[in-house]
Write a protein that holds these residues in place. Structure first.
Motif, short mmCIF file in Angstrom:
data_model
loop_
_atom_site.label_atom_id
_atom_site.label_comp_id
_atom_site.label_asym_id
_atom_site.label_seq_id
_atom_site.Cartn_x
_atom_site.Cartn_y
_atom_site.Cartn_z
N GLY A 1 -7.73 1.40 -1.32
CA GLY A 1 -6.30 1.63 -1.20
C GLY A 1 -6.05 2.90 -0.40
O GLY A 1 -6.99 3.57 0.04
N THR B 1 0.81 -1.21 0.00
CA THR B 1 0.00 0.00 0.00
C THR B 1 0.84 1.26 0.00
O THR B 1 0.42 2.31 -0.48
CB THR B 1 -0.95 0.00 1.22
OG1 THR B 1 -1.72 -1.21 1.20
CG2 THR B 1 -1.90 1.18 1.20
N GLN C 1 1.08 3.43 -2.99
CA GLN C 1 -0.11 4.15 -3.44
C GLN C 1 -0.17 5.60 -2.94
O GLN C 1 -1.14 6.30 -3.23
CB GLN C 1 -1.37 3.41 -2.98
CG GLN C 1 -1.48 2.00 -3.54
CD GLN C 1 -2.59 1.20 -2.88
OE1 GLN C 1 -3.21 1.64 -1.91
NE2 GLN C 1 -2.85 0.02 -3.41
N TYR D 1 -5.23 5.63 -1.52
CA TYR D 1 -5.85 6.73 -2.26
C TYR D 1 -7.31 6.95 -1.89
O TYR D 1 -7.85 8.04 -2.11
CB TYR D 1 -5.71 6.50 -3.77
CG TYR D 1 -5.94 5.07 -4.19
CD1 TYR D 1 -7.20 4.51 -4.22
CD2 TYR D 1 -4.85 4.26 -4.51
CE1 TYR D 1 -7.39 3.19 -4.57
CE2 TYR D 1 -5.03 2.93 -4.86
CZ TYR D 1 -6.31 2.40 -4.89
OH TYR D 1 -6.49 1.08 -5.21
#
Length: 436
Positions: A388, A98, A101, A390
């Motif tokens: 995610g 992650t 991201q 984001y």
């Protein structure tokens, strides 16, 4: 047991395939009215409504809607060693994947003295929904919480339905997973009411509203997320799981059948699809499905899912048509089990997560691949991403112009503001250059 849809000879256009893809007979819109009523009840009656809904829909009203810290600590201590080790490994792997991201800030110099900085700012507070119906999902705690933490969210509230087996408490393995992640704000509440509580807050519980709500759930949870969208952001209306496998006659029929069964055990409405250009291979998979479905623990649930309108063996002319069908479907999970999955990947555009080759099953992504298993369903992968970091970040542009840089564009700003009949816009610029 599982239907066959023969699309050989069908022109593989997106419009044609979208008319023909099998879908569950589930309409989130039909649940919106019920979800709206439940949310309104929580907003009006607060804790009383949440307790009533726990009695009606979940495992009974909990002793305390907010889980005391000592219960979370006890749940961590009680985790079986193998489960704790698996959760810790999952946390580490998802955290590692992650981290990629989170974009770094980027500065663009338009002209000397004129800059724009693109930064990604986390929301201050997030609400995480962890379901607790037919199965227990400590892995969903990991998949929800780690991206929020990696994004830099400072305040996290987690909700999960009370369990009758545990006297109306949150399942202890879910609590243990939350404790391992350092989450200390956990509530025993589920369904649409819990989504409403997160979105609007509950003063009696000192539960402050959140800015983003993430996590999968049943049709009423999905409907509730639709209702509160605007009050809070959501990841997606994640519903019943889906797997689509594109395979040719080089694949192992047992592997493919096992993967279809693995997702069918989630729910009677789960969708399991095989898309292949080989009728002989399809026959082998169907035979394996009959064998495996009867041997697994949740055989009745699996058979119902495989026999439903949402599951199918789809025959196509070639792998290009298989890719076109998959893109029209937009599966949550897509497996490519072909002689050259990397070549086929170039034709794939719409999927929540993609698993390449015979030793990358969806089950790997469900737990320990490092990818996230909270993914768009119902065709939403055609336009929405999975969960995610984001999901908790907002891009912001920070603009800085000095006096000289502003003066260079002042006349053009005036020209455009005059053209739009908004002269005060231009005057706000020229004001800065008046002699005082």
């Amino acid at each position: 047991m599982i239907q066959t849809i023969d699309l050989r000879g069908v022109q593989p256009t997106r419009a044609a395939f979208q008319r023909l893809v099998p879908r569950p007979v589930v309409d989130v819109q039909a649940a919106v009215a019920v979800a709206s009523d439940l949310i309104a009840d929580v907003r009006e009656r607060g804790v009383t409504a949440l307790r009533d809904q726990a009695e009606r829909f979940d495992g009974g009203a909990p002793t305390s809607l907010r889980v005391p810290q000592e219960e979370i600590d006890a749940a961590v201590a009680a985790l079986p060693g193998t489960v704790r080790a698996a959760l810790e490994e999952a946390i580490a792997r998802v955290r590692e994947a992650t981290a990629a991201q989170v974009p770094p800030p980027a500065e663009t110099v338009i002209r000397p003295g004129a800059t724009i900085v693109q930064r990604w700012e986390p929301v201050e507070r997030a609400g995480l929904y962890v379901p607790g119906g037919k199965a227990v999902y400590p892995s969903s705690v990991v998949m929800n919480a780690v991206p929020a933490q990696v994004a830099g969210v400072r305040s996290v509230a987690l909700v999960s339905p009370p369990q009758r087996e545990f006297g109306g408490a949150v399942h202890p393995v879910i609590l243990g997973a939350a404790g391992l992640l350092g989450i200390d704000e956990v509530y025993a509440m589920g369904g649409a009411g819990a989504i409403g509580a997160l979105a609007f807050g509950v003063e009696e519980l000192a539960l402050d509203p959140v800015q983003v709500i993430t996590g999968p759930g049943n049709i009423y949870v999905a409907a509730a997320k639709r209702v509160v969208r605007g009050q809070a952001g959501i990841d997606s209306e994640a519903g019943t799981t889906e797997i689509l496998v594109i395979a040719d006659d080089t694949a192992d029929a047992g592997y493919v059948a096992a993967d279809l069964v693995s997702q069918a055990e989630h729910d009677e409405a789960a969708a399991s699809l095989l898309v292949t250009d080989s009728p002989a291979f399809a026959d082998r998979v169907v035979a394996e499905l009959d064998r495996l479905a009867g041997a697994t623990k949740h055989a009745e649930r699996v058979r119902t899912a495989l026999g439903g309108p949402q599951s199918a063996v789809v025959l196509v002319d070639d792998l290009a048509a298989a890719a076109a069908f998959s893109n029209a479907y937009g599966p949550e999970h897509l497996e490519l089990q072909t002689a050259d999955p990397d070549a086929l990947l170039a034709d794939i555009h719409n999927a929540g997560a993609i698993f390449l080759g015979p030793t990358s099953p969806v089950s790997l992504g469900d737990y320990l691949a490092g990818s996230n298993h909270v993914l768009p369903t119902g065709g939403q992968a055609r336009f929405s991403p999975g969960l995610g970091a984001y999901s908790f970040l907002r891009p912001q542009q920070v603009v800085r112009y000095d006096r000289e840089a502003l003066s260079e564009v002042a006349d053009r700003i005036v020209a455009l503001s005059t053209a739009e009949d908004l002269p005060a816009h231009g005057e706000a610029v020229t004001q800065r250059f008046l002699t005082r």
